[in-house]
Scaffold this motif. Structure first.
Motif, PDB file in Angstrom:
ATOM      1  N   VAL A  51      33.619  34.802  54.534  1.00  0.00           N
ATOM      2  CA  VAL A  51      34.620  35.866  54.388  1.00  0.00           C
ATOM      3  C   VAL A  51      36.023  35.277  54.255  1.00  0.00           C
ATOM      4  CG1 VAL A  51      35.708  37.809  55.568  1.00  0.00           C
ATOM      5  CG2 VAL A  51      33.226  37.630  55.520  1.00  0.00           C
ATOM      6  N   LEU A  52      36.336  34.271  55.070  1.00  0.00           N
ATOM      7  CA  LEU A  52      37.650  33.636  54.956  1.00  0.00           C
ATOM      8  C   LEU A  52      37.832  32.977  53.591  1.00  0.00           C
ATOM      9  CD1 LEU A  52      38.061  32.012  58.493  1.00  0.00           C
ATOM     10  CD2 LEU A  52      39.210  34.036  57.607  1.00  0.00           C
ATOM     11  N   ALA A  53      36.776  32.329  53.114  1.00  0.00           N
ATOM     12  CA  ALA A  53      36.859  31.709  51.795  1.00  0.00           C
ATOM     13  C   ALA A  53      37.059  32.750  50.699  1.00  0.00           C
ATOM     14  CB  ALA A  53      35.598  30.885  51.531  1.00  0.00           C
ATOM     15  N   CYS A  54      36.366  33.882  50.821  1.00  0.00           N
ATOM     16  CA  CYS A  54      36.514  34.938  49.818  1.00  0.00           C
ATOM     17  C   CYS A  54      37.910  35.551  49.853  1.00  0.00           C
ATOM     18  CB  CYS A  54      35.452  36.008  50.042  1.00  0.00           C
ATOM     19  SG  CYS A  54      33.771  35.449  49.712  1.00  0.00           S
ATOM     20  N   ILE A  55      38.461  35.729  51.050  1.00  0.00           N
ATOM     21  CA  ILE A  55      39.823  36.265  51.142  1.00  0.00           C
ATOM     22  C   ILE A  55      40.822  35.286  50.519  1.00  0.00           C
ATOM     23  CG2 ILE A  55      41.644  36.901  52.763  1.00  0.00           C
ATOM     24  CD1 ILE A  55      39.508  38.031  54.596  1.00  0.00           C
ATOM     25  N   GLY A  56      40.603  33.989  50.763  1.00  0.00           N
ATOM     26  CA  GLY A  56      41.465  32.988  50.127  1.00  0.00           C
ATOM     27  C   GLY A  56      41.361  33.002  48.615  1.00  0.00           C
ATOM     28  N   SER A  57      40.131  33.175  48.095  1.00  0.00           N
ATOM     29  CA  SER A  57      39.971  33.247  46.638  1.00  0.00           C
ATOM     30  C   SER A  57      40.631  34.495  46.066  1.00  0.00           C
ATOM     31  CB  SER A  57      38.485  33.220  46.281  1.00  0.00           C
ATOM     32  OG  SER A  57      37.830  34.383  46.752  1.00  0.00           O
ATOM     33  N   ILE A  58      40.599  35.595  46.800  1.00  0.00           N
ATOM     34  CA  ILE A  58      41.265  36.816  46.343  1.00  0.00           C
ATOM     35  C   ILE A  58      42.776  36.603  46.285  1.00  0.00           C
ATOM     36  CG2 ILE A  58      41.729  39.228  46.910  1.00  0.00           C
ATOM     37  CD1 ILE A  58      38.955  39.319  48.193  1.00  0.00           C
ATOM     38  N   TYR A  59      43.307  35.937  47.300  1.00  0.00           N
ATOM     39  CA  TYR A  59      44.753  35.655  47.302  1.00  0.00           C
ATOM     40  C   TYR A  59      45.127  34.787  46.106  1.00  0.00           C
ATOM     41  CZ  TYR A  59      49.226  33.662  48.723  1.00  0.00           C
ATOM     42  OH  TYR A  59      50.528  33.244  48.755  1.00  0.00           O
ATOM     43  N   GLY A  60      44.319  33.774  45.820  1.00  0.00           N
ATOM     44  CA  GLY A  60      44.604  32.928  44.669  1.00  0.00           C
ATOM     45  C   GLY A  60      44.502  33.691  43.361  1.00  0.00           C
ATOM     46  N   ALA A  61      43.512  34.591  43.252  1.00  0.00           N
ATOM     47  CA  ALA A  61      43.364  35.372  42.029  1.00  0.00           C
ATOM     48  C   ALA A  61      44.535  36.333  41.838  1.00  0.00           C
ATOM     49  CB  ALA A  61      42.046  36.140  42.063  1.00  0.00           C
ATOM     50  N   VAL A  62      44.959  36.986  42.915  1.00  0.00           N
ATOM     51  CA  VAL A  62      46.091  37.916  42.807  1.00  0.00           C
ATOM     52  C   VAL A  62      47.361  37.172  42.435  1.00  0.00           C
ATOM     53  CG1 VAL A  62      47.551  39.490  44.132  1.00  0.00           C
ATOM     54  CG2 VAL A  62      45.076  39.600  44.372  1.00  0.00           C
ATOM     55  N   THR A  63      47.562  35.999  43.023  1.00  0.00           N
ATOM     56  CA  THR A  63      48.748  35.197  42.674  1.00  0.00           C
ATOM     57  C   THR A  63      48.731  34.792  41.204  1.00  0.00           C
ATOM     58  OG1 THR A  63      48.792  34.347  44.939  1.00  0.00           O
ATOM     59  CG2 THR A  63      50.066  33.157  43.295  1.00  0.00           C
ATOM     60  N   SER A  64      47.563  34.391  40.719  1.00  0.00           N
ATOM     61  CA  SER A  64      47.459  34.004  39.314  1.00  0.00           C
ATOM     62  C   SER A  64      47.700  35.188  38.381  1.00  0.00           C
ATOM     63  CB  SER A  64      46.075  33.400  39.052  1.00  0.00           C
ATOM     64  OG  SER A  64      45.887  33.110  37.686  1.00  0.00           O
ATOM     65  N   LEU A  65      47.190  36.365  38.751  1.00  0.00           N
ATOM     66  CA  LEU A  65      47.392  37.542  37.908  1.00  0.00           C
ATOM     67  C   LEU A  65      48.851  37.983  37.903  1.00  0.00           C
ATOM     68  CD1 LEU A  65      44.208  39.658  38.770  1.00  0.00           C
ATOM     69  CD2 LEU A  65      44.650  38.325  36.710  1.00  0.00           C
TER      70      LEU A  65
ATOM     71  N   ALA B 253      42.682  42.528  28.863  1.00  0.00           N
ATOM     72  CA  ALA B 253      41.317  43.042  28.764  1.00  0.00           C
ATOM     73  C   ALA B 253      40.486  42.481  29.918  1.00  0.00           C
ATOM     74  CB  ALA B 253      40.705  42.655  27.419  1.00  0.00           C
ATOM     75  N   PHE B 254      39.656  43.338  30.492  1.00  0.00           N
ATOM     76  CA  PHE B 254      38.785  42.970  31.615  1.00  0.00           C
ATOM     77  C   PHE B 254      39.602  42.329  32.737  1.00  0.00           C
ATOM     78  CE2 PHE B 254      36.097  42.881  27.839  1.00  0.00           C
ATOM     79  CZ  PHE B 254      35.071  43.729  28.224  1.00  0.00           C
ATOM     80  N   LEU B 255      40.708  42.994  33.068  1.00  0.00           N
ATOM     81  CA  LEU B 255      41.603  42.459  34.098  1.00  0.00           C
ATOM     82  C   LEU B 255      40.934  42.458  35.472  1.00  0.00           C
ATOM     83  CD1 LEU B 255      44.452  41.409  34.719  1.00  0.00           C
ATOM     84  CD2 LEU B 255      45.153  43.779  35.094  1.00  0.00           C
ATOM     85  N   PHE B 256      40.087  43.451  35.745  1.00  0.00           N
ATOM     86  CA  PHE B 256      39.475  43.531  37.065  1.00  0.00           C
ATOM     87  C   PHE B 256      38.468  42.400  37.286  1.00  0.00           C
ATOM     88  CE2 PHE B 256      36.930  45.282  40.494  1.00  0.00           C
ATOM     89  CZ  PHE B 256      37.884  45.864  41.293  1.00  0.00           C
ATOM     90  N   LEU B 257      37.804  41.955  36.231  1.00  0.00           N
ATOM     91  CA  LEU B 257      36.841  40.860  36.371  1.00  0.00           C
ATOM     92  C   LEU B 257      37.530  39.543  36.702  1.00  0.00           C
ATOM     93  CD1 LEU B 257      34.319  41.514  33.452  1.00  0.00           C
ATOM     94  CD2 LEU B 257      34.011  41.968  35.884  1.00  0.00           C
TER      95      LEU B 257
ATOM     96  N   GLY C 219      40.877  44.040  45.554  1.00  0.00           N
ATOM     97  CA  GLY C 219      41.503  43.957  44.248  1.00  0.00           C
ATOM     98  C   GLY C 219      42.094  45.277  43.800  1.00  0.00           C
ATOM     99  N   LEU C 220      41.404  46.355  44.101  1.00  0.00           N
ATOM    100  CA  LEU C 220      41.923  47.676  43.749  1.00  0.00           C
ATOM    101  C   LEU C 220      43.193  47.994  44.520  1.00  0.00           C
ATOM    102  CD1 LEU C 220      41.402  50.283  42.127  1.00  0.00           C
ATOM    103  CD2 LEU C 220      40.031  51.099  44.047  1.00  0.00           C
ATOM    104  N   MET C 221      43.259  47.543  45.777  1.00  0.00           N
ATOM    105  CA  MET C 221      44.451  47.808  46.586  1.00  0.00           C
ATOM    106  C   MET C 221      45.633  46.948  46.161  1.00  0.00           C
ATOM    107  SD  MET C 221      42.655  48.065  50.336  1.00  0.00           S
ATOM    108  CE  MET C 221      44.245  48.005  51.149  1.00  0.00           C
ATOM    109  N   THR C 222      45.367  45.735  45.720  1.00  0.00           N
ATOM    110  CA  THR C 222      46.475  44.819  45.406  1.00  0.00           C
ATOM    111  C   THR C 222      47.018  45.003  43.992  1.00  0.00           C
ATOM    112  OG1 THR C 222      44.803  43.150  44.851  1.00  0.00           O
ATOM    113  CG2 THR C 222      45.769  43.068  47.064  1.00  0.00           C
ATOM    114  N   ILE C 223      46.134  45.077  43.016  1.00  0.00           N
ATOM    115  CA  ILE C 223      46.611  45.186  41.635  1.00  0.00           C
ATOM    116  C   ILE C 223      46.681  46.632  41.162  1.00  0.00           C
ATOM    117  CG2 ILE C 223      45.662  42.911  41.105  1.00  0.00           C
ATOM    118  CD1 ILE C 223      43.411  44.236  39.597  1.00  0.00           C
ATOM    119  N   GLY C 224      46.015  47.550  41.866  1.00  0.00           N
ATOM    120  CA  GLY C 224      46.075  48.960  41.492  1.00  0.00           C
ATOM    121  C   GLY C 224      45.439  49.264  40.154  1.00  0.00           C
TER     122      GLY C 224
END
Length: 356
Positions: A70-84, A96-100, A182-187
């Motif tokens: 879970v900690l690793a997944c939360i870290g990957s989400i943070y990295g993905a949101v930062t990159s986006l 296109a396919f921004l959610f993926l 992802g839905l909460m962060t990028i909307g």
């Protein structure tokens, strides 16, 4: 005369009712109770499944692994949101396919979610199955359990089913956790195709982790010590995750044809190296997840210039992506079923009585 016939009919009716009623002695009462209890008793298979499922949920090793995942997944989400967020200011960025991209994007500091699943998923499967059988044998409970009306195939199937159900719950929970965060962060809500792609990715991950679960159960049946089976599973996981790609790279450099060779020889060499890579379950899982989560991937093998000419640079539909990764999925399923079949045959022919 009519009264006598009526009395005789009433007596026969009472005799019939008494004959259908269970007898008043102890045997009759016990028989009736056994029939009533047998109607409500669940099958031994589901009893073992419920027991194993609960034991895994209450175990410390499962809690530790889930916490790390879970900690690793939360870290990957943070990295993905930062990159986006960094790519949002770029006018040429593809939306296109921004959610993926929540599952495949990274800012470079942490791996992606799919990478974490491919790396930590086998550890969950190994942790759930490395002592599935040898722990029961070492405690002396295996012989006692199978001496009751519990079949061997019910026992080994229940061990696998309980662990696979738990893996399914964990992976789907993590997948929906990533989608929710992802839905909460990028909307940006997912489209139906993106949602189906995420579900298919989760199913492929379940099959992949199920392969390592079956492999660890096989080691648990083969070796009598839990430490030996755990080390065997971890060693094989490290071999396919780290060292196998290095060995294939050495083979590729050693067998590389000269620059003056023809295109057919280059393609033959590339296909041979690709075949060697696909002998690894980790590589099959990587190809399947990359194709499902990145619709822009149109081929998994080498292409010539003639094949590329005229191709339209557009993402593949969902059906075409599934057809593209179908061989990889079949390969993972075949490896999983082969490991389970070997485990099943070995356990059915193995001596379970304790040695004097």
């Amino acid at each position: 005369m009519n009264e006598a016939i009526a009395k005789l009919g009433g007596w026969l009716k009472k005799l019939k009712i008494r004959a259908e009623r269970p007898s008043s002695d102890g045997n009759g009462i016990r028989k009736a109770n056994a029939e009533q209890s047998g109607a409500r008793t669940p099958s031994p298979f589901w009893v073992i499944v419920q027991k194993e499922f609960g034991d895994h949920l209450r175990s410390w090793r499962f809690g530790i692994l889930i916490g790390i995942t879970v900690l690793a997944c939360i870290g990957s989400i943070y990295g993905a949101v930062t990159s986006l967020k960094e790519s949002a200011g770029n006018e040429q960025s593809d939306t296109a396919f921004l959610f993926l991209k929540m599952f495949t994007a990274s800012d470079g500091t942490l791996p992606t979610f799919a990478t974490f699943v491919s790396f930590l998923g086998p550890l969950i499967g190994i942790a759930l199955g490395f002592d599935a059988v040898n722990s029961e044998r070492s405690k002396g409970t295996l012989g006692r359990l199978l001496s009751h009306p519990v079949y061997r195939d019910d026992f080994i199937l229940a061990k696998f089913t309980a662990s696979l159900l738990l893996i399914t719950v964990v992976l789907f929970s993590l997948g929906f956790l990533v989608m929710g965060l992802g839905l909460m962060t990028i909307g940006y809500p997912p489209t139906p195709e993106e949602f189906i792609r995420v579900v298919l990715f989760t199913l492929v991950a379940i099959v992949y982790v199920g392969f390592w679960l079956n492999l660890s159960i096989l080691f648990s049946i083969r070796f009598r010590q839990a430490a030996t089976s755990a080390l065997s599973g971890i060693a094989l996981w490290l071999f396919f995750s780290v060292f196998y790609s290095m060995i294939v790279g050495l083979i590729e450099r050693a067998t590389a044809p000269a620059n003056a060779t023809s295109v057919d020889q280059l393609l033959s060499h590339a296909n041979g190296i690709l075949l060697l890579n696909r002998l690894s379950p980790a590589y099959l899982f990587s190809e399947a997840t990359t194709t499902l989560l990145t619709p822009g991937v149109r081929s998994l093998g080498p292409l010539t210039a003639e094949q590329v000419v005229g191709a339209i640079a557009s993402p593949l539909p969902l059906g075409q992506s599934v057809l593209l990764v179908w061989p990889q999925l079949v390969g993972l399923l075949a490896a999983t079923m082969a490991c389970f079949g070997i485990s099943y045959a070995m356990f059915m022919r193995q001596e379970i009585r304790s040695r004097s």
